[in-house]
Design an enzyme around this catalytic site. Structure first.
Site, PDB file in Angstrom:
ATOM      1  N   ASP A  91       1.484  18.264  11.303  1.00 39.25           N
ATOM      2  CA  ASP A  91       0.689  17.221  11.949  1.00 39.25           C
ATOM      3  C   ASP A  91      -0.649  17.156  11.224  1.00 39.25           C
ATOM      4  OD1 ASP A  91      -0.774  15.526  13.508  1.00 39.25           O
ATOM      5  OD2 ASP A  91      -0.660  16.730  15.340  1.00 39.25           O
TER       6      ASP A  91
ATOM      7  N   ARG B 100     -10.056  10.195   5.166  1.00 39.92           N
ATOM      8  CA  ARG B 100     -10.439  10.268   6.569  1.00 39.92           C
ATOM      9  C   ARG B 100      -9.747  11.430   7.281  1.00 39.92           C
ATOM     10  NH1 ARG B 100     -10.304   4.597   5.974  1.00 39.92           N
ATOM     11  NH2 ARG B 100      -8.199   4.395   6.880  1.00 39.92           N
TER      12      ARG B 100
ATOM     13  N   GLY C  47       0.483  -5.895   2.204  1.00 40.20           N
ATOM     14  CA  GLY C  47       1.255  -6.670   1.242  1.00 40.20           C
ATOM     15  C   GLY C  47       2.605  -6.037   1.005  1.00 40.20           C
ATOM     16  N   HIS C  48       3.437  -6.746   0.269  1.00 40.16           N
ATOM     17  CA  HIS C  48       4.747  -6.232  -0.118  1.00 40.16           C
ATOM     18  C   HIS C  48       5.018  -6.594  -1.567  1.00 40.16           C
ATOM     19  CE1 HIS C  48       6.261  -4.424   3.521  1.00 40.16           C
ATOM     20  NE2 HIS C  48       5.879  -5.484   4.236  1.00 40.16           N
ATOM     21  N   ASP C  49       6.089  -6.026  -2.090  1.00 35.59           N
ATOM     22  CA  ASP C  49       6.508  -6.206  -3.483  1.00 35.59           C
ATOM     23  C   ASP C  49       6.283  -7.628  -3.979  1.00 35.59           C
ATOM     24  OD1 ASP C  49       8.831  -5.149  -5.674  1.00 35.59           O
ATOM     25  OD2 ASP C  49       8.956  -7.267  -5.172  1.00 35.59           O
TER      26      ASP C  49
ATOM     27  N   ASP D  64       7.685  -2.731  -6.310  1.00 36.25           N
ATOM     28  CA  ASP D  64       7.766  -1.405  -5.691  1.00 36.25           C
ATOM     29  C   ASP D  64       8.219  -0.329  -6.673  1.00 36.25           C
ATOM     30  OD1 ASP D  64       7.000  -2.446  -3.274  1.00 36.25           O
ATOM     31  OD2 ASP D  64       8.993  -2.466  -2.398  1.00 36.25           O
TER      32      ASP D  64
END
Length: 339
Positions: free
Chosen positions: A60, A91, A125-127, A156
């Site tokens: 975790d 972070r 976003g995507h490929d 990708d």
């Protein structure tokens, strides 16, 4: 046989898409991949193909104790790969600087769509989006329809995963020589643009900016066609000697309309004629005529049908376990001394 990356040890932070594929590919080549996953209840169902060959470690990362475990683990590892949005690992207190304090030679590989910096770096976003912005999508598809590429492959995998792999291995070699770790920023928008350099090196007369008028997106002799049975084939007769074979196979070698191969003004009209011609026979019949010749021909197959093709079967490219179809590792390695 000892695999090429035996002895390389990497941590993979659980994620989606390009990062899991990178870990999967590196594991196939012999790297020891420890996949850090969120603790979860046991999940039923078939094993995830992208987790094959990896050691699973449940941590975790919001827990201080588990973060400390991960940082200490880095002392005996070469590096880490992750695909979080920029800033997420920092972070969590798990950025490159934190790992460097435990292992100065540690390599930190990051793969994202837009990159670690820039106006779009924090956007989703995507490929398809990444290769659209980089220019890599521009020449794909038919000029009469919006550009579209094969899912995941260009952005990708090619522009993301493979550039992350090249980066991580290059940085490990650098660390072995200098003792200095590096951060790899593998952005799909960068990688897909970089791959365009081969296309951009083609003389401007052959590659025009206007879609449908370049040698790889407009000609009747470089296209896919539907057959009589609703299946499809591809033609790529770019070189004059291959184009001549194509015309002979189609009984068009004495037709003056087809003699000027590079005249882009005639391509749309000749493409319509090819469309009608290829609908006159089935895919199988066209394979009988053209497959194995220098016409530069191949049928368009689903992955399941591809697995049954004689060439694919000869090279043992696909295997099946239950319902899971899997492609063999590539590239192939063989000692030079082997016959």
């Amino acid at each position: 046989m000892l695999k090429p990356l035996s002895g390389i040890k990497l941590i993979e932070i659980q994620g989606l898409g390009p990062c899991p594929f990178s870990g999967y590919f590196l594991a196939e080549l012999g790297a020891e991949i420890t996949l850090v996953k969120r603790p979860q209840k046991s999940k039923k169902g078939p094993p995830d193909l992208m987790e094959q060959g990896k050691t699973i470690l449940y941590l975790d990362l919001k827990s201080e104790e588990d973060r400390e475990t991960l940082l200490n683990l880095s002392r005996s590892f070469d590096g880490l790969i992750e695909g979080m949005r920029p800033g997420v690992m920092e972070r969590l207190g798990l950025g490159p600087a934190e790992f460097s304090r435990f292992n100065p030679a540690f390599v930190f590989g990051r793969v994202t769509g837009w990159g670690q910096e820039g106006p779009l770096s924090h956007a989703a976003g995507h490929d398809l989006n990444y290769i659209a912005l980089s220019g890599a999508l521009w020449y794909s598809g038919d000029v009469k329809t919006p550009p579209l590429s094969p899912p995941t492959l260009v952005g990708d995998i090619a522009g993301g995963s493979l550039y992350l792999i090249i980066g991580i291995l290059s940085a490990i070699i650098h660390a072995q020589k200098t003792g200095e770790g590096q951060v790899i920023d593998a952005a799909m928008v960068d990688g897909s643009a970089h791959m365009m350099n081969l296309l951009l090196s083609i003389p401007k007369g052959a590659m025009r900016e206007e879609r449908g008028k370049s040698i790889l997106d407009g000609p009747h002799w470089y296209n896919s066609y539907e057959c009589q049975d609703g299946k499809f084939i591809t033609i790529g007769s770019l070189e004059p000697q291959f184009y001549k074979q194509l015309l002979t196979a189609l009984e068009l070698d004495n037709n003056p309309e087809f003699s000027d191969q590079m005249n882009y003004r005639t391509w749309p009209r000749l493409k319509l004629q090819f469309t009608d011609i290829f609908k006159m026979k089935t895919q199988s019949e066209w394979c009988d005529i053209m497959e194995g010749t220098d016409i530069c021909f191949a049928p368009i197959l689903s992955p399941q049908d591809a697995a049954q093709h004689e060439h694919i079967k000869f090279r043992n490219i696909y295997s099946k376990k239950g319902e899971q179809l899997k492609a063999a590792s590539a590239p192939r390695f063989k000692p030079i001394s082997a016959p």
